[in-house]
Design an enzyme around this catalytic site. Sequence first.
Site, short mmCIF file in Angstrom:
data_model
loop_
_atom_site.label_atom_id
_atom_site.label_comp_id
_atom_site.label_asym_id
_atom_site.label_seq_id
_atom_site.Cartn_x
_atom_site.Cartn_y
_atom_site.Cartn_z
CE LYS A 61 39.90 52.77 -112.71
NZ LYS A 61 39.50 53.52 -113.91
CB SER B 298 35.63 52.34 -113.89
OG SER B 298 36.96 52.78 -114.47
CB SER C 17 36.84 55.62 -116.03
OG SER C 17 35.73 54.56 -116.25
N1 GLN Z 1 31.84 53.63 -118.08
C1 GLN Z 1 32.50 53.08 -119.35
C2 GLN Z 1 32.56 51.66 -119.66
O1 GLN Z 1 31.87 51.09 -118.71
C3 GLN Z 1 34.00 53.86 -119.37
C4 GLN Z 1 34.87 53.31 -118.51
C5 GLN Z 1 36.27 53.83 -118.46
O2 GLN Z 1 36.48 54.81 -118.80
N2 GLN Z 1 37.00 52.99 -118.08
O3 GLN Z 1 33.25 51.22 -120.35
#
Ligand code: GLN
Length: 488
Positions: free
Chosen positions: A76, A151, A175
Amino acid sequence: MTGPGGAIAADVRAGRRTARDVLEDHLGRIEGREAEIHAFNRVLADEARSAAGEVDRAVAAGQDPGPLAGVPVALKDNLCTRGIPTTCSSRILDGWLPPYDATVVSQLRRAGAVIVGKTNLDEFAMGSSTENSAFGPTRNPHDLSRVPGGSSGGSAASVAAGFSALALGSDTGGSIRQPAALCGVVGVKPTYGLVSRYGLVAFASSLDQIGPFATTVADAALLLDAISGHDAMDSTSLPGEVPSAAAGLDQGVEGLSIGLISELMNADGMEPDVLARCRQAADALTAAGAKVDEVSVPAVAFGVTAYYLIAPAEASSNLARYDGVRYGLRVPGTDITAMYGATRSAGFGAEVKRRIMLGTYALSAGYYDAYYGKAQRVRTLIVRDFEAAYERFDVLLAPTTPSTAFEIGAKTGDPLAMYLSDVCTIPSNLAGHPAMTVPFGGGDDGLPIGVQVLAPALGETVMFRVAATLERAALGQAGPDRPGETAP
Ligand code: GLN
């Protein structure tokens, strides 16, 4: 089930295949489908060829390159790679080159892995669809009109499309698990502190964890075990004994008690096909010798609410460092205040700005107790409710996401609908507990569904026992094929 990662490492270590061959196969698949999927911000073909060459030279010299010998891994793009752009899919880091590798990156290199590229993400990992990227969305390899989740959508898509055998992502509220579920792969959020966060660009530091994506539970265990362990460079890294994920793979679930979390089965927007798969998973575990019952973990119902105060609050503080002076982009202004404003206005996307404003508000004098303070108290309630559940159950079970992959654009106009994608994953981050998703058949639309296994802190071994059992049961289910995947 041995996955492509384990098979490649075994073949390369034994001299049956070269790392260069394995890499060229994967680069060929990237060549074939990356233009339509856009899993990567950057493919590191040259660097990967030279790393694979080193692995092959080590094998030829009679040395063992390590447990991930020659295995292509995608990272990532919020994991620092020395001298290689690390963008967080944000314009604000434009031109920034990290001066060091993240600890996980060094661990991968030492284990013989071959890093094939940096994957796309929602800007600074804020989002659930990988649409909040400054470089455009990633598409779901199973259906290009759908999101891969987020994400870490690029990492999930990379593994699902066979671009890399394994990938790393970060999970602050879901994410890793949410995109893994939507792309039909395994995704693991380890116990908070099990994997070093040194060199992970911070989003919400009390929640962030790095973890693996893989096509099988055994491959996920292989990668997790390679990156677990204490690191003096991360003050939140846990000292002491590290649980083995691999140790759980063949133990089965005979005699375990497993609780199906009622509040998550009834979560907002839960689709009947997802629920049905989760119940089938519970039945499969019963058939394998576990005792499964429903359990109420009442405070998890407030997880999303608490998370969207705590995570933005921490983000507003963490992202204060992008000021046009120390990193990346600088947009000139008439004085330094104007320069800060112009840089941050141009450098951050809409969702990141929304989080910074929400977080700043929640932390401001007069609102702190009502918002941030109260959210922290809810967080304590969630921890307590999990503790009570784990007095009766060894592990807990829940859906990973309320639905299968949604259409690109379906939720971009409605932040709250997007936030609710993480209703089932957020509670584990708030508690600091491990949780993972295992593909378990498909939905009415033929797209993958994941079932989530949750365990108490440092319960990775028992979590992998359950996950491996679910994977064996899922083999008997009609599920979507992995697009682009061929036998290793
Ligand atoms: N979708 C969640 C957010 O927008 C979690 C994102 C993540 O785990 N980085 O914060």
